[in-house]
Design a protein around this motif. Structure first.
Motif, PDB file in Angstrom:
ATOM      1  N   LYS A  48       0.818  -1.217   0.000  1.00 17.80           N
ATOM      2  CA  LYS A  48       0.000   0.000   0.000  1.00 17.80           C
ATOM      3  C   LYS A  48       0.855   1.272   0.000  1.00 17.80           C
ATOM      4  CE  LYS A  48      -4.051  -2.151   2.090  1.00 17.80           C
ATOM      5  NZ  LYS A  48      -4.320  -2.933   0.959  1.00 17.80           N
TER       6      LYS A  48
ATOM      7  N   ASN B  55      -6.190   5.072  -5.864  1.00 16.58           N
ATOM      8  CA  ASN B  55      -6.006   5.114  -4.412  1.00 16.58           C
ATOM      9  C   ASN B  55      -5.392   6.418  -3.911  1.00 16.58           C
ATOM     10  OD1 ASN B  55      -7.154   2.604  -3.917  1.00 16.58           O
ATOM     11  ND2 ASN B  55      -5.227   1.528  -4.179  1.00 16.58           N
TER      12      ASN B  55
ATOM     13  N   TYR C 230     -22.063  -3.580  -4.027  1.00 16.89           N
ATOM     14  CA  TYR C 230     -21.609  -2.455  -3.208  1.00 16.89           C
ATOM     15  C   TYR C 230     -22.112  -1.129  -3.788  1.00 16.89           C
ATOM     16  CZ  TYR C 230     -18.528   1.151  -1.369  1.00 16.89           C
ATOM     17  OH  TYR C 230     -18.043   2.313  -0.813  1.00 16.89           O
TER      18      TYR C 230
ATOM     19  N   ASN D  12     -14.097  -8.908   3.640  1.00 11.92           N
ATOM     20  CA  ASN D  12     -13.108  -8.165   4.409  1.00 11.92           C
ATOM     21  C   ASN D  12     -12.724  -6.831   3.782  1.00 11.92           C
ATOM     22  OD1 ASN D  12     -11.698  -9.141   2.249  1.00 11.92           O
ATOM     23  ND2 ASN D  12     -10.015 -10.019   3.432  1.00 11.92           N
ATOM     24  N   ARG D  13     -13.463  -6.390   2.794  1.00 11.25           N
ATOM     25  CA  ARG D  13     -13.144  -5.111   2.156  1.00 11.25           C
ATOM     26  C   ARG D  13     -13.637  -3.971   3.042  1.00 11.25           C
ATOM     27  NH1 ARG D  13     -13.434  -3.750  -4.208  1.00 11.25           N
ATOM     28  NH2 ARG D  13     -12.686  -1.632  -4.008  1.00 11.25           N
ATOM     29  N   LYS D  14     -12.725  -3.112   3.393  1.00 11.99           N
ATOM     30  CA  LYS D  14     -12.972  -2.034   4.354  1.00 11.99           C
ATOM     31  C   LYS D  14     -14.176  -1.164   3.956  1.00 11.99           C
ATOM     32  CE  LYS D  14     -10.781   2.168   5.766  1.00 11.99           C
ATOM     33  NZ  LYS D  14      -9.727   3.080   5.430  1.00 11.99           N
ATOM     34  N   GLU D  15     -14.251  -0.785   2.691  1.00 12.24           N
ATOM     35  CA  GLU D  15     -15.337   0.086   2.241  1.00 12.24           C
ATOM     36  C   GLU D  15     -16.695  -0.590   2.415  1.00 12.24           C
ATOM     37  OE1 GLU D  15     -12.311  -0.588   0.758  1.00 12.24           O
ATOM     38  OE2 GLU D  15     -12.493   0.245  -1.241  1.00 12.24           O
TER      39      GLU D  15
ATOM     40  N   LEU E  12     -17.491  -2.892   4.640  1.00 12.66           N
ATOM     41  CA  LEU E  12     -17.792  -2.948   6.073  1.00 12.66           C
ATOM     42  C   LEU E  12     -18.229  -1.584   6.598  1.00 12.66           C
ATOM     43  CD1 LEU E  12     -14.809  -5.227   7.106  1.00 12.66           C
ATOM     44  CD2 LEU E  12     -17.229  -5.881   6.996  1.00 12.66           C
ATOM     45  N   GLU E  13     -17.593  -0.527   6.112  1.00 16.08           N
ATOM     46  CA  GLU E  13     -17.974   0.829   6.533  1.00 16.08           C
ATOM     47  C   GLU E  13     -19.390   1.171   6.070  1.00 16.08           C
ATOM     48  OE1 GLU E  13     -14.821   3.234   4.921  1.00 16.08           O
ATOM     49  OE2 GLU E  13     -13.465   2.752   6.587  1.00 16.08           O
TER      50      GLU E  13
END
Length: 150
Positions: A15, A46, A107, A135-138, A140-141
């Motif tokens: 990253k 990103n 999503y 497990n993708r952060k976006e 989950l948010e």
């Protein structure tokens, strides 16, 4: 080109997008490789260089078609999603058959429904997105945001 690609992908996986960008760009300028394009394209997104990502996409569109005829549509969907145009992105991802990444359609559709005040259907869609990519952060948010208003 391979050394540049491997080093660029290593930075991408860590990253460390700013360090990956010039290495991947140089690798692509010597030889097209789908992994180099994918990492470079996502690095640009990103770090918020959406205009440059569009330009890179346009420059390599013909190469992408040779790999998979739906890759250009997928890239457009990713760019629309990054720009916050979730409904447009969802419509773009929906027309890709077979889907390259099913989770992105769900999503984006969830995000569009939630933005329009439809939390119940958004919740169903985000759960489907999480089914494909839990497990993708976006994702989950967004799920947390939706559950907070329900």
């Amino acid at each position: 080109p391979r050394s540049l690609l491997y080093l660029g992908v290593t930075y991408f996986n860590e990253k460390n997008f700013e360090h990956a960008i010039p290495l991947l760009a140089r690798s692509l300028s010597i030889e097209f490789h789908i992994k180099a394009f994918d990492a470079y394209f996502h690095c640009l997104i990103n770090v918020g260089y959406l205009d440059l990502a569009w330009m890179v996409f346009e420059n390599y569109k013909n190469d992408l078609v040779k790999v998979n005829s739906y890759l250009p549509d997928h890239c457009i969907g990713v760019l629309e999603m990054a720009a916050g145009n979730y409904e447009t992105a969802a419509n773009t991802f929906k027309k890709i058959k077979p889907p390259i990444d099913s989770s992105l359609y769900y999503y984006c559709a969830a995000h569009a429904k939630f933005s329009n005040g439809d939390a119940i259907n958004a919740d169903k869609l985000v759960k489907k997105a999480l089914h494909f990519n839990d497990n993708r952060k976006e994702f989950l948010e967004l799920e947390a945001e939706i559950e907070a208003v329900m």
